[in-house]
Design a protein around this motif. Sequence first.
Motif, PDB file in Angstrom:
ATOM      1  N   LYS A   6       0.850  -1.188   0.000  1.00 43.59           N
ATOM      2  CA  LYS A   6       0.000   0.000   0.000  1.00 43.59           C
ATOM      3  C   LYS A   6       0.889   1.241   0.000  1.00 43.59           C
ATOM      4  O   LYS A   6       1.955   1.254   0.606  1.00 43.59           O
ATOM      5  N   ARG A   8       2.097   4.417   1.309  1.00 41.70           N
ATOM      6  CA  ARG A   8       2.078   4.987   2.658  1.00 41.70           C
ATOM      7  C   ARG A   8       2.048   6.518   2.572  1.00 41.70           C
ATOM      8  O   ARG A   8       2.922   7.121   1.961  1.00 41.70           O
ATOM      9  N   VAL A  10       1.361  10.325   4.668  1.00 43.35           N
ATOM     10  CA  VAL A  10       1.183  11.132   5.870  1.00 43.35           C
ATOM     11  C   VAL A  10       0.396  12.374   5.435  1.00 43.35           C
ATOM     12  O   VAL A  10       0.697  12.976   4.404  1.00 43.35           O
ATOM     13  N   GLN A  23      -8.223  11.434   5.115  1.00 39.01           N
ATOM     14  CA  GLN A  23      -7.966  10.064   5.551  1.00 39.01           C
ATOM     15  C   GLN A  23      -9.065   9.126   5.027  1.00 39.01           C
ATOM     16  O   GLN A  23      -8.778   8.054   4.489  1.00 39.01           O
ATOM     17  N   GLU A  27      -8.360   6.149   2.292  1.00 40.88           N
ATOM     18  CA  GLU A  27      -8.573   4.775   2.727  1.00 40.88           C
ATOM     19  C   GLU A  27      -9.754   4.100   2.022  1.00 40.88           C
ATOM     20  O   GLU A  27      -9.890   2.890   2.086  1.00 40.88           O
ATOM     21  N   GLN A  33      -2.685   3.849   2.135  1.00 43.99           N
ATOM     22  CA  GLN A  33      -2.766   3.662   3.587  1.00 43.99           C
ATOM     23  C   GLN A  33      -2.273   4.951   4.243  1.00 43.99           C
ATOM     24  O   GLN A  33      -1.110   5.325   4.100  1.00 43.99           O
ATOM     25  N   THR A  35      -0.886   6.440   7.127  1.00 45.40           N
ATOM     26  CA  THR A  35      -0.221   5.907   8.313  1.00 45.40           C
ATOM     27  C   THR A  35      -0.031   6.955   9.394  1.00 45.40           C
ATOM     28  O   THR A  35       0.304   6.608  10.524  1.00 45.40           O
ATOM     29  N   ALA A  36      -0.266   8.224   9.042  1.00 49.91           N
ATOM     30  CA  ALA A  36      -0.169   9.279  10.055  1.00 49.91           C
ATOM     31  C   ALA A  36      -1.002  10.477   9.631  1.00 49.91           C
ATOM     32  O   ALA A  36      -1.025  10.851   8.463  1.00 49.91           O
ATOM     33  N   CYS A  37      -1.679  11.077  10.606  1.00 51.87           N
ATOM     34  CA  CYS A  37      -2.393  12.340  10.436  1.00 51.87           C
ATOM     35  C   CYS A  37      -1.866  13.274  11.512  1.00 51.87           C
ATOM     36  O   CYS A  37      -1.894  12.925  12.696  1.00 51.87           O
ATOM     37  N   ARG A  47       7.163  12.755  12.655  1.00 54.76           N
ATOM     38  CA  ARG A  47       6.713  11.543  11.952  1.00 54.76           C
ATOM     39  C   ARG A  47       7.618  11.214  10.779  1.00 54.76           C
ATOM     40  O   ARG A  47       7.943  10.060  10.529  1.00 54.76           O
ATOM     41  N   ALA A  51       9.791   7.543  10.311  1.00 52.01           N
ATOM     42  CA  ALA A  51       9.399   6.523   9.340  1.00 52.01           C
ATOM     43  C   ALA A  51       9.478   7.097   7.928  1.00 52.01           C
ATOM     44  O   ALA A  51       9.556   8.311   7.748  1.00 52.01           O
ATOM     45  N   TYR A  53       7.722   7.488   4.112  1.00 52.29           N
ATOM     46  CA  TYR A  53       6.410   7.577   3.487  1.00 52.29           C
ATOM     47  C   TYR A  53       6.592   7.717   1.993  1.00 52.29           C
ATOM     48  O   TYR A  53       7.628   8.189   1.520  1.00 52.29           O
TER      49      TYR A  53
END
Length: 171
Positions: A6, A8, A10, A23, A27, A33, A35-37, A47, A51, A53
């Motif tokens: 998926k 990724r 943010v 989001q 989705e 996907q 993965t962060a908001c 963030r 990680a 993105y």
Amino acid sequence: MMHEYKIRIVVADDRPVVLYGLQSWFESHERFQVTACVRNADQLFARLKAATYDLIVVGCGMEAPGAKDFAFMRALRQAFPDTPVVAFTEETGAPSLAALQRSGVSGIASTRDEARAFERVCERVLSGAKNVLSPRIAAWLGTLEALISAVDASPDYGATRIRIRQFITPA
């Protein structure tokens, strides 16, 4: 059919309703996907440091109120140059949109765009394209280009040509 990988994403915006809407939209497409908001610049940078993105979607409300130089976007691009950024903006003024484009974002979509136009901007940015604009943003920027071409930037004053390269304002 379930995608094994998926994309990724943010999402950053200072308005909870926009975060929720983006989001939900992402989705609803099984290949994305979120993965962060996040709601502010500090959260976003934290963030992004923690990680990796595939895409950063940033609402222009993240800029300081009244900011027209898009310093936040430039800082984001300098800190994370390999991750494409799509700006999601309410801005309609051609000069501000041109400044946003110069800030280094990979794509710009309007909050007034249809979902399909926003999706197309994201798809093109993810494929590696730069300076991707939704049709609405392109039309607003086109008005700036038309105004510039209507006014000769370097008029002829007899045998003297004047070219302005930079304005310097006293501190």
